[in-house]
Design a protein around this motif. Structure first.
Motif, short mmCIF file in Angstrom:
data_model
loop_
_atom_site.label_atom_id
_atom_site.label_comp_id
_atom_site.label_asym_id
_atom_site.label_seq_id
_atom_site.Cartn_x
_atom_site.Cartn_y
_atom_site.Cartn_z
N GLU A 172 0.82 -1.20 0.00
CA GLU A 172 0.00 0.00 0.00
C GLU A 172 0.86 1.25 0.00
N VAL B 192 -1.33 6.43 3.06
CA VAL B 192 -2.76 6.70 2.91
C VAL B 192 -3.06 8.15 3.25
N ALA C 22 -9.15 10.64 3.47
CA ALA C 22 -10.16 9.99 2.64
C ALA C 22 -10.79 10.98 1.68
N GLY D 6 -5.67 4.45 -1.11
CA GLY D 6 -4.84 5.55 -0.64
C GLY D 6 -3.92 6.18 -1.65
N ASP E 140 -15.40 7.03 5.60
CA ASP E 140 -14.49 7.06 6.75
C ASP E 140 -15.31 7.07 8.03
N ARG F 235 -9.03 7.45 6.40
CA ARG F 235 -9.04 6.37 5.42
C ARG F 235 -10.48 5.89 5.21
N ASN F 236 -10.86 5.68 3.98
CA ASN F 236 -12.20 5.16 3.71
C ASN F 236 -12.29 3.69 4.10
N ASN G 299 -10.18 0.19 7.44
CA ASN G 299 -8.97 0.40 6.66
C ASN G 299 -7.85 0.75 7.64
N GLY H 215 -3.48 0.14 5.10
CA GLY H 215 -4.54 -0.03 4.11
C GLY H 215 -5.33 -1.30 4.32
#
Length: 474
Positions: free
Chosen positions: A30, A33, A36, A230, A277, A283-284, A306, A310
């Motif tokens: 990942e 990040v 979001a 991200g 988020d 982060r979503n 998340n 990630g």
């Protein structure tokens, strides 16, 4: 189990095949990040306030049955009002064609195709042939005088923009892109010309009609677009069942090169999927709804958080239903909680809340009256305490619970007054023997508060059997 009553052109696709399940997926590393990223707002007139789209694809236009019409409520500093509206039919000046019985005219997508800062409306009609129409946004709202055909169906294939069902920015260049997942999967990358021509297209070998393809089209239940890896490019999440092997969600990542043609990670699956988020960490997270009586009676949803690295190392997924501690009611067979699902910040605390409709919920003597539940997002994730349980018998909600209203069979969250708190639109498309109605709840620091209700009759249309209240995902 009741089959969802939906617009004809919003075709339900069905679950992910065992062929995908057999793939050994090795998660890629990942990127760092960032905060979001939210979906692009729907703002047809470019005034900075989000607008709400309501469909009545089965509504009559005059005496022409099932011709269909679209209602737009424009956002403002005072929020939504039925008085601040635009109703569009195929009899509206400039819109191609004319209102025809059984055409089911309605919304396909709301996106800024040409990148001019105004959201445009893509609408479908089934007669005289299956056609996709674009109505360009502009100052003052949707410019019906500039509407044009941008796609159609010929034989077994779709031409032009008629093939695409989801939108996002899959290469992170700031322009909207369109994707079709299923038969002849394709991505069209923006910006688009006024003739609907994309900058470029790419085929995706995702379906079994393509050599090396992954999907059986009837195996997909839900698709959403959201940024979960991200890197600033939107990703596509596909969820469904694997024959008799349970449910799975697959994540197809976007990147600077565009949308990947293979999933890079798998998550718990179900019948619908949304992102947001919910714990405010930037982060979503992923919310997957499953309104069937599996894995428990009455339906519910899974939250996949998340993590700092990630979705390669998420916290343990959490299953929430009406039997979870603190949640009102009981999980009962056939309630269909998460038949509809939306994720957004209702109370303005910077964390997304989860809204789940259960249109088949029964009350004493009132079968299938329906209700909507709002689960708060908190620093610890989605909470099962302080859940709002909203029905048509809730204080301040117009109307009353009645048998077979199916309240909650369509829900959407849209911040119409730009105060950082999303308004909740919740529909009962079977209200008054199928006329339909939408209730608007204001977003407040205390949650969703009833504001007003409106119907097809209230926007000047024939209400009979309109099933008014289909809320296309914003």
């Amino acid at each position: 189990m009741r089959i969802r009553h939906v617009a004809v052109q919003a075709v339900a696709v069905a679950a992910v095949s065992a062929a995908v399940a057999a793939i050994l997926i090795t998660p890629a590393a990942e990127a760092a990040v960032p905060r979001a990223r939210s979906a692009a707002p729907v703002d047809f007139n470019g005034d900075g306030y989000r607008d709400l789209v309501v469909d009545a694809t089965e509504g009559a236009v005059g005496t022409v049955k099932q011709a269909g019409y679209i209602t737009v409520l424009y956002g403002s500093a005072h929020g939504f009002s039925p008085a601040n509206r635009q109703v569009i039919t195929q009899n509206t000046t400039g819109v191609p064609g004319s209102s025809t019985a059984g055409a089911y005219f309605g919304t396909a997508l709301a996106v800024d195709l040409d990148g001019d800062g105004y959201t445009d409306l893509l609408a479908d009609t089934l007669k005289p042939v299956e056609t996709r129409i674009v109505i360009w946004g502009g100052k003052g709202g949707l410019q019906t005088s500039h509407a044009a055909v941008v796609g159609s169906r010929q034989g077994d294939g779709f031409l032009g923009l008629a093939r695409y069902r989801q939108a996002g920015d899959f290469d992170g260049d700031g322009h909207v892109d369109l994707v079709r997942i299923g038969g002849q999967s394709t991505v069209a990358y923006g910006p688009f010309s006024r003739a609907g021509v994309p900058a470029r297209t790419a085929r995706l070998p995702l379906d079994t009609s393509t050599p090396g393809g992954l999907f059986e089209m009837w195996d997909i239940h839900g698709i959403t677009v959201g940024e979960v890896t991200g890197d600033g490019a939107d990703d596509v999440l596909v969820t469904g069942s694997q024959g008799h092997g349970g449910f799975t969600t697959y994540v197809f990542p976007g990147s600077k090169a565009g949308l990947s043609d293979h999933p890079t990670r798998t998550l718990p699956g179900g019948m619908s999927v949304r992102t947001g988020d919910v714990n405010g960490d930037g982060r979503n997270d992923v919310v997957v709804g499953n309104y069937t009586d599996y894995p428990s009676k009455g339906g519910g949803f899974t939250v996949v958080y998340n993590g700092a690295k990630g979705l390669t190392a998420p916290a343990k997924p959490v299953w929430i239903n009406q039997d979870s501690p603190g949640v009102p009611g009981l999980g009962e067979g056939g309630d269909q909680l998460t038949f509809t699902l939306a994720v957004g910040d209702v109370n303005g605390d910077g964390r997304a809340d989860v809204v789940a409709g259960a249109p088949d919920e029964d009350y004493p003597g009132k079968v299938n009256a329906g209700h909507v539940m709002v689960f708060r997002g908190t620093a610890g994730g989605v909470s099962t305490s302080g859940v709002q349980d909203l029905s048509q018998d809730s204080p301040g909600v117009p109307g009353a619970t009645e048998p077979n209203d199916f309240f909650g069979d369509s829900v959407e969250l849209v911040d119409g007054d730009r105060d950082g708190r999303a308004e909740l639109a919740a529909a009962a498309t079977m209200e008054d023997n199928g006329s339909g109605a939408v209730v608007i709840f204001r977003g407040t620091t205390k949650g969703a508060v009833p504001s007003f209700a409106f119907t097809g009759k209230g926007v000047g249309m024939n209400p009979a059997q309109a099933h008014f209240g289909v809320l296309p995902t914003q």
